[in-house]
Design an enzyme around this catalytic site. Structure first.
Site, PDB file in Angstrom:
ATOM      1  N   ASP A 254       0.826  -1.198   0.000  1.00 50.33           N
ATOM      2  CA  ASP A 254       0.000   0.000   0.000  1.00 50.33           C
ATOM      3  C   ASP A 254       0.867   1.257   0.000  1.00 50.33           C
ATOM      4  OD1 ASP A 254      -3.157  -0.509   0.599  1.00 50.33           O
ATOM      5  OD2 ASP A 254      -1.901  -2.178   1.222  1.00 50.33           O
ATOM      6  N   ARG A 255       2.065   1.141   0.549  1.00 46.30           N
ATOM      7  CA  ARG A 255       3.012   2.258   0.483  1.00 46.30           C
ATOM      8  C   ARG A 255       4.407   1.728   0.743  1.00 46.30           C
ATOM      9  NH1 ARG A 255       2.147   8.338   2.649  1.00 46.30           N
ATOM     10  NH2 ARG A 255       0.060   7.776   1.931  1.00 46.30           N
TER      11      ARG A 255
END
Length: 364
Positions: A254-255
């Protein structure tokens, strides 16, 4: 044919409601930004790439029928709506990066005196729509780079020429396929590419508690694709890696911070620790839009916390003792030291090489 989680034509957007899978396949109409925010926040659509695409397309659907008195008013509308969409699920960086890019485009178009408001809106709509095609192309590239890296590593370990090894077994966590992207998938795209090459012996997927994206969604995709696949409980990973000769773990993100620390679905970190112990390569598959060079390390990543009910109930049935306290972070951060390689559409990078490599790519 891979599943289609996003159906879009200019002025119309429908998303496959992933809360109903695998029991029911139902599409939900997204008529504007408010609908977009809700389906993202409620996790009817999820997966960092899909969140960004659906968020931006929800804005496109909203502004398509509108007429704006001037470019300044259109730019103000775009800025306010994009900022609102970013707040739906803050850990996934793709939405923020997409919002920044679209706002920069809106600013440039506002300043361009050769373009009127109608042309500005059309250019903006074209830019949002291009995200769908680009995501699929990027995913295919990620799949190709990832499959090559896994097979090369297996060949090197065996002391054999690249391409001469047999089919491999891999493990994945959460859902990173067509349901989490515009199509094909990131980590599941690597699995898909191994299958297309005839090099997939077996894929194991975790249940991914407490939301069960693996059991509900990844398993659904694997059955749909007729891949040789087995579902395992989250608590079985150590035993699996010890017993089943898994060639590699591949997960999404997600990051990704500048140093390679990676936020992904809760449970990823412990899989990485166990993989390290067993000498199993651990790969993160993510498009460049998931890499946030503005964040130096994982300690700076905001971790979303979800409602207690996701842990205490299955549907309407309570499975936890009433009155117990709950801690329900949606993500954890895997340290770069546990990651073998980060697979992007532009190649596979070691975590320590990531910042310099990505900076050069962005400048070229």
């Amino acid at each position: 044919m891979s599943l289609q989680s996003i159906k879009y034509s200019r002025g119309s957007l429908d998303i496959l409601d992933q809360l109903l899978l695998p029991v029911q396949s139902k599409y939900v109409a997204v008529r504007g930004v408010e609908d977009g925010w809700k389906v993202i926040n409620k996790m009817q659509v999820r997966g960092a790439p899909a969140i960004a695409i659906v968020g931006c397309l929800s804005l496109a659907v909203e502004i398509y029928p509108e007429e704006f008195e001037n470019k300044k008013r259109l730019r103000q509308e775009v800025e306010g709506k994009l900022n609102y969409l970013v707040s739906a699920r803050p850990t996934a960086v793709n939405m923020k990066i997409a919002a920044d890019e679209l706002l920069a485009l809106a600013n440039d178009l506002t300043k361009d005196e050769t373009i009127d408001v109608a042309a500005m809106k059309d250019r903006f709509l074209n830019a949002t729509e291009a995200m769908l095609e680009k995501d699929i192309a990027d995913n295919r590239a990620i799949g190709a780079h990832g499959a090559k890296a896994i097979l090369k590593r297996v060949a090197e370990t065996a002391g054999a020429p690249t391409g001469t090894t047999g089919p491999v077994r891999v493990l994945t966590h959460c859902n990173t396929g067509s349901l989490a992207t515009a199509g094909y998938g990131t980590a599941l795209g690597v699995v898909r590419q191994l299958a297309e090459l005839g090099k997939l012996e077996h894929v194991y997927c975790t249940e991914t508690r407490p939301y069960n994206q693996g059991a509900r969604l990844t398993a659904y995709e694997l059955v749909h694709e007729k891949f040789p696949a087995t579902l395992v409980l989250d608590s079985m990973v150590a035993a699996l890696l010890r017993a089943k000769n898994v060639a590699g773990v591949v997960v999404g993100a997600d990051r990704v911070a500048a140093n390679g620390d990676t936020a992904n679905k809760i449970g990823t970190y412990q899989i990485a620790v166990v993989a390290k112990h067993h000498g199993v390569p651990f790969y993160v598959a993510a498009p460049l839009t998931s890499i946030d060079l503005a964040i130096p390390g994982g300690d700076h990543i905001i971790i979303e916390e979800r409602p207690d009910r996701e842990m205490t109930h299955v549907g309407e049935h309570r499975i936890a003792a009433p009155g117990i306290n709950c801690w329900n972070p949606a993500f954890d951060v895997t340290p770069a030291s546990l990651i073998t390689g980060i697979i992007t559409e532009r190649g596979v990078f070691k975590p320590e090489e990531l910042k310099e490599a990505i900076t050069k790519l962005l400048e070229s």
